[in-house]
Design a protein around this motif. Structure first.
Motif, PDB file in Angstrom:
ATOM      1  N   UNK A  25      42.045 -30.362  59.522  1.00 18.94           N
ATOM      2  CA  UNK A  25      40.628 -30.533  59.851  1.00 18.94           C
ATOM      3  C   UNK A  25      39.900 -29.204  59.973  1.00 18.94           C
ATOM      4  N   UNK A  26      40.547 -28.212  60.568  1.00 25.33           N
ATOM      5  CA  UNK A  26      39.890 -26.910  60.695  1.00 25.33           C
ATOM      6  C   UNK A  26      39.704 -26.257  59.326  1.00 25.33           C
ATOM      7  N   UNK A  27      40.652 -26.480  58.426  1.00 21.28           N
ATOM      8  CA  UNK A  27      40.490 -25.947  57.073  1.00 21.28           C
ATOM      9  C   UNK A  27      39.348 -26.641  56.331  1.00 21.28           C
ATOM     10  N   UNK A 114      47.735 -27.341  50.645  1.00 15.44           N
ATOM     11  CA  UNK A 114      49.067 -27.320  51.262  1.00 15.44           C
ATOM     12  C   UNK A 114      49.081 -28.026  52.612  1.00 15.44           C
ATOM     13  N   UNK A 115      48.037 -27.819  53.389  1.00 15.61           N
ATOM     14  CA  UNK A 115      47.970 -28.469  54.699  1.00 15.61           C
ATOM     15  C   UNK A 115      47.818 -29.981  54.549  1.00 15.61           C
ATOM     16  N   UNK A 116      47.043 -30.406  53.566  1.00 15.01           N
ATOM     17  CA  UNK A 116      46.879 -31.835  53.311  1.00 15.01           C
ATOM     18  C   UNK A 116      48.204 -32.454  52.864  1.00 15.01           C
ATOM     19  N   UNK A 117      48.923 -31.761  51.999  1.00 14.15           N
ATOM     20  CA  UNK A 117      50.239 -32.250  51.565  1.00 14.15           C
ATOM     21  C   UNK A 117      51.212 -32.337  52.744  1.00 14.15           C
ATOM     22  N   UNK A 118      51.194 -31.343  53.611  1.00 15.53           N
ATOM     23  CA  UNK A 118      52.076 -31.371  54.789  1.00 15.53           C
ATOM     24  C   UNK A 118      51.711 -32.536  55.697  1.00 15.53           C
ATOM     25  N   UNK A 119      50.418 -32.807  55.834  1.00 15.43           N
ATOM     26  CA  UNK A 119      49.970 -33.921  56.669  1.00 15.43           C
ATOM     27  C   UNK A 119      50.411 -35.255  56.076  1.00 15.43           C
ATOM     28  N   UNK A 120      50.245 -35.416  54.783  1.00 15.87           N
ATOM     29  CA  UNK A 120      50.673 -36.653  54.124  1.00 15.87           C
ATOM     30  C   UNK A 120      52.181 -36.831  54.267  1.00 15.87           C
ATOM     31  N   UNK A 121      52.921 -35.750  54.103  1.00 19.20           N
ATOM     32  CA  UNK A 121      54.377 -35.825  54.204  1.00 19.20           C
ATOM     33  C   UNK A 121      54.818 -36.209  55.615  1.00 19.20           C
TER      34      UNK A 121
END
Length: 135
Positions: A25-27, A114-121
């Motif tokens: 969210x901050x990104x 990358x942060x979105x992918x980590x969140x989905x994972x």
């Protein structure tokens, strides 16, 4: 496995999920305020404050990954990802301070992805939370 160890794992995982969501969210906020830099006099201040919050969120992600790993016996992989992400965030801050938008902007896009992918994972129920036990 003790009762304390099994109770720590879900709390650690919840904290890790929350930290990654906050980081993402901050990104996203940083992307919005980067666009505001072009149209508003308040854009710089918001982007500057947001950069500090984003960096704090990246540090929180490292802490959450460590806490999910050590007491709960989870995988150390999120610690490596979070540490790598903190290094990217450090480079991003340095590039922003140096006013190098040709690298700052694309790195911001990569970091958000990358942060979105980590969140989905981490939110995906089909992925194992712990590495499989070896026989």
């Amino acid at each position: 496995m003790t009762r304390q160890t099994t109770a720590a794992a879900p709390r650690g995982l919840i904290f890790l999920r929350t930290a990654i969501a906050l980081q993402t969210l901050t990104l996203f906020f940083q992307a919005v305020t980067a666009g505001m830099l072009l149209t508003s006099s308040h854009g710089y201040l918001m982007h500057d404050v947001g950069s500090k919050v984003m960096y704090a969120a990246a540090m929180l992600n490292v802490l959450a990954a460590i806490l999910a790993w050590r007491p709960g016996g989870g995988s150390p992989r999120p610690v490596l990802y979070a540490t790598g992400f903190l290094l990217l965030a450090s480079a991003q801050v340095a590039l922003g301070i140096a006013h190098v938008p040709s690298f700052h902007v694309p790195l911001g896009v990569v970091m958000f992805a990358l942060s979105t992918l980590a969140l989905v994972q981490i939110l995906s129920p089909r992925l194992p939370l712990r590495p499989a036990a070896r026989s």
